[in-house]
Motif scaffolding. Structure first.
Motif, mmCIF file in Angstrom:
data_model
loop_
_atom_site.group_PDB
_atom_site.id
_atom_site.type_symbol
_atom_site.label_atom_id
_atom_site.label_comp_id
_atom_site.label_asym_id
_atom_site.label_seq_id
_atom_site.Cartn_x
_atom_site.Cartn_y
_atom_site.Cartn_z
ATOM 1 N N THR A 106 0.966 -1.064 0.162
ATOM 2 C CA THR A 106 0.037 -0.077 0.159
ATOM 3 C C THR A 106 1.005 1.237 -0.064
ATOM 4 O OG1 THR A 106 -1.767 -1.394 1.204
ATOM 5 C CG2 THR A 106 -1.851 1.196 1.275
ATOM 6 N N TRP A 107 1.969 1.264 0.946
ATOM 7 C CA TRP A 107 2.814 2.215 0.989
ATOM 8 C C TRP A 107 3.453 2.406 -0.431
ATOM 9 C CZ3 TRP A 107 3.577 6.740 3.412
ATOM 10 C CH2 TRP A 107 2.638 7.248 4.280
ATOM 11 N N ALA A 108 3.910 1.423 -0.991
ATOM 12 C CA ALA A 108 4.703 1.502 -2.485
ATOM 13 C C ALA A 108 3.776 2.102 -3.246
ATOM 14 C CB ALA A 108 5.179 -0.113 -2.673
ATOM 15 N N LEU A 109 2.549 1.843 -3.436
ATOM 16 C CA LEU A 109 1.643 2.429 -4.069
ATOM 17 C C LEU A 109 1.354 4.067 -3.792
ATOM 18 C CD1 LEU A 109 -1.212 -0.239 -4.572
ATOM 19 C CD2 LEU A 109 0.457 0.585 -6.438
ATOM 20 N N ILE A 110 1.417 4.310 -2.657
ATOM 21 C CA ILE A 110 1.016 5.784 -2.274
ATOM 22 C C ILE A 110 2.404 6.781 -2.690
ATOM 23 C CG2 ILE A 110 1.181 7.095 -0.134
ATOM 24 C CD1 ILE A 110 -0.211 5.317 1.323
ATOM 25 N N LEU A 111 3.692 5.922 -2.553
ATOM 26 C CA LEU A 111 5.010 6.704 -2.983
ATOM 27 C C LEU A 111 4.866 6.860 -4.247
ATOM 28 C CD1 LEU A 111 7.001 5.183 -0.302
ATOM 29 C CD2 LEU A 111 6.842 7.505 -0.431
ATOM 30 N N SER A 112 4.638 5.663 -5.104
ATOM 31 C CA SER A 112 4.509 5.734 -6.421
ATOM 32 C C SER A 112 3.775 6.721 -7.231
ATOM 33 C CB SER A 112 4.410 4.250 -7.115
ATOM 34 O OG SER A 112 5.185 3.349 -6.601
ATOM 35 N N VAL A 113 2.481 6.621 -6.468
ATOM 36 C CA VAL A 113 1.717 7.655 -7.182
ATOM 37 C C VAL A 113 1.929 9.123 -6.966
ATOM 38 C CG1 VAL A 113 -0.877 8.565 -7.252
ATOM 39 C CG2 VAL A 113 -0.264 6.040 -7.290
ATOM 40 N N ALA A 114 2.314 9.400 -5.573
ATOM 41 C CA ALA A 114 2.738 10.877 -5.328
ATOM 42 C C ALA A 114 3.740 11.240 -5.929
ATOM 43 C CB ALA A 114 2.767 10.718 -3.864
ATOM 44 N N ARG A 115 4.927 10.497 -6.053
ATOM 45 C CA ARG A 115 6.034 11.170 -6.769
ATOM 46 C C ARG A 115 6.318 10.419 -8.256
ATOM 47 N NH1 ARG A 115 9.689 13.273 -3.284
ATOM 48 N NH2 ARG A 115 10.431 13.761 -5.542
ATOM 49 N N ARG A 116 5.238 9.790 -8.557
ATOM 50 C CA ARG A 116 5.156 9.512 -10.264
ATOM 51 C C ARG A 116 6.452 8.304 -10.608
ATOM 52 N NH1 ARG A 116 4.343 15.258 -12.918
ATOM 53 N NH2 ARG A 116 4.076 14.192 -14.733
ATOM 54 N N ILE A 117 6.569 7.342 -9.770
ATOM 55 C CA ILE A 117 7.775 6.515 -9.974
ATOM 56 C C ILE A 117 7.599 5.701 -11.263
ATOM 57 C CG2 ILE A 117 9.015 4.664 -8.928
ATOM 58 C CD1 ILE A 117 9.440 7.441 -7.385
ATOM 59 N N ALA A 118 6.476 5.186 -11.351
ATOM 60 C CA ALA A 118 6.178 4.446 -12.541
ATOM 61 C C ALA A 118 6.345 5.266 -13.964
ATOM 62 C CB ALA A 118 4.731 3.763 -12.711
ATOM 63 N N GLU A 119 5.947 6.399 -13.829
ATOM 64 C CA GLU A 119 5.744 7.248 -14.966
ATOM 65 C C GLU A 119 7.403 7.653 -15.264
ATOM 66 O OE1 GLU A 119 3.438 10.480 -14.134
ATOM 67 O OE2 GLU A 119 3.791 11.580 -16.258
ATOM 68 N N ALA A 120 7.919 7.927 -14.286
ATOM 69 C CA ALA A 120 9.334 8.376 -14.094
ATOM 70 C C ALA A 120 10.226 7.132 -14.889
ATOM 71 C CB ALA A 120 9.859 8.906 -12.813
ATOM 72 N N ASP A 121 10.023 6.052 -14.299
ATOM 73 C CA ASP A 121 10.870 4.839 -14.920
ATOM 74 C C ASP A 121 10.478 4.894 -16.410
ATOM 75 O OD1 ASP A 121 12.117 2.054 -14.115
ATOM 76 O OD2 ASP A 121 10.552 1.596 -15.475
ATOM 77 N N ARG A 122 9.009 4.865 -16.820
ATOM 78 C CA ARG A 122 8.953 4.690 -18.315
ATOM 79 C C ARG A 122 9.587 5.870 -19.194
ATOM 80 N NH1 ARG A 122 3.516 3.416 -16.237
ATOM 81 N NH2 ARG A 122 2.878 5.636 -16.692
ATOM 82 N N TYR A 123 9.674 6.879 -18.406
ATOM 83 C CA TYR A 123 10.511 8.312 -19.088
ATOM 84 C C TYR A 123 11.776 7.792 -19.218
ATOM 85 C CZ TYR A 123 11.644 13.207 -18.960
ATOM 86 O OH TYR A 123 12.132 14.406 -19.738
ATOM 87 N N VAL A 124 12.546 7.317 -18.319
ATOM 88 C CA VAL A 124 13.925 7.095 -18.482
ATOM 89 C C VAL A 124 14.171 6.048 -19.643
ATOM 90 C CG1 VAL A 124 15.925 6.128 -17.397
ATOM 91 C CG2 VAL A 124 14.622 7.746 -16.164
#
Ligand code: NAD
Length: 328
Positions: A106-124
């Motif tokens: 749940t926290w992994a999702l909170i952090l991922s959405v708030a800090r756009r982690i999945a999107e940033a990974d795709r971007y790189v």
């Protein structure tokens, strides 16, 4: 006695079961159909089930020897508990052991959405990172100091709330009953109980931890989403049907809420044409809340303990339908 297991389980727990009973394990990765379960389990005293197995009234009726259903999950909305109880069949689950792993996810999702982690990974990976550092590149939302709203302050809800201390967050909650967990949340975390409407209006992050029941199905739909802040995040690691996916899609697409982290879906696996998957402000995971090596091993030990106890005429520790022992 004969036992059917609807999927192979991790670890060595099933070999312990085989020492006492005749165990038949479904050999494929895709789940057995209703007819296949009936065919393989028709002489069985016990079955070990997964949340993707539809243990309906008809299926239960077709298994005349059945004494115990041991579910490899804490949720059991896939089982017709009323029918099982009526027929004197014991139903067990695996609560507690998966609480911390699911709270971590749940926290992994909170952090991922708030800090756009999945999107940033795709971007790189997609080669879009062409300027070394940008003042406005992939700006997200603060978690430190934010307000977390927990819907369903049970085991997992409380474990998610406990993790806020390092983030200096205010915890709000909405829950059906007062329990030792709601009292602990208030005393230890300063959590404040409020109505669902008030929580939705005040929280920066709303995280859902209720079981799927007739009361919680569609609990978060357009009306509820319209109460949330435009900057708020919705996290669902409970069950997909608690949220109305069509309404959620509209709110996310129109940026009337900030983002969503979803581990569970109305239909699982969720079809690739689910519109939610088109949105950058959605982080999706394939129902992996409890998916750590040690948690899944411990869950396997518990389902085996539960079924051994039930077939040994002992009251299983993790019993779902207590009424089964109180009916004539
Ligand atoms: P729990 O029983 O300890 O907690 C559920 C809480 O919801 C309780 O506090 C209960 O009072 C509250 N509640 C129930 N109905 C409500 C309603 N109508 N309105 C308000 N509150 C209500 O259960 P748990 O162990 O914390 O698990 C919660 C759910 O999480 C499970 O039922 C399961 O569906 C889901 N889950 C998902 C994963 C995953 O892999 N994503 C893993 C484990 C559990």
């Amino acid at each position: 006695m004969k036992i059917f297991v609807t999927r192979n389980l991790p670890g060595r727990a099933l070999s312990r079961l085989s020492e006492a009973h005749e165990v038949d394990v479904w050999e494929y990765e895709t789940p057995p159909t209703k007819d296949q379960i009936i065919e393989r389990a028709k002489e069985c005293a016990g079955i070990i089930t997964l949340l993707s197995d539809d243990i309906s009234r008809n299926l239960i009726a077709a298994l005349p020897e059945l004494k115990v259903i041991s579910q490899y999950a804490v949720g059991y909305n896939n089982i017709d508990i009323t029918e099982a109880t009526r027929r004197g069949i014991i139903v067990t689950n695996t609560p507690g052991v998966l609480t911390e792993a699911t709270a971590d996810l749940t926290w992994a999702l909170i952090l991922s959405v708030a800090r756009r982690i999945a999107e940033a990974d795709r971007y790189v990976r997609e080669g879009a990172w062409r300027v070394a550092w940008g003042p406005e590149l992939l700006l997200g939302m603060d978690i430190f100091g934010a307000t977390l709203g927990i819907i369903g302050m049970g085991r997992i809800g409380y474990a998610v709330a406990r993790r806020t201390t390092g983030f200096d967050m205010q915890v709000l909650y909405y829950s059906r009953s007062d329990t030792y967990l709601t009292r602990a949340a208030e005393k230890n975390l300063g959590a404040i109980k409020m109505s669902l409407e008030q929580l939705l209006a005040e929280a920066d992050i709303v995280s859902i931890h209720v079981p799927l029941t007739d009361q919680t199905r569609n609990m978060i739909a357009g009306k509820e989403l319209s109460l949330m802040k435009q900057t708020a995040i919705l996290i669902n690691t409970s069950r997909g049907a608690v949220v109305n996916e069509n309404d959620l899609y509209e709110f996310l697409r129109e940026r009337r809420i900030y983002g969503a982290g979803l581990d569970v879906f109305q239909q699982e696996p969720t079809p690739l044409d689910n519109h939610l998957l088109e949105l950058d402000n959605v982080v999706a995971t394939p129902h992996i809340g409890s998916a750590t090596v040690s948690t899944r091993n411990r869950m396997a030990q518990i389902v085996v303990d539960n079924i051994l106890q039930a077939l040994d005429n002992k009251k299983p520790k993790h019993l779902v339908n207590h009424e089964v022992y109180h009916q004539s």
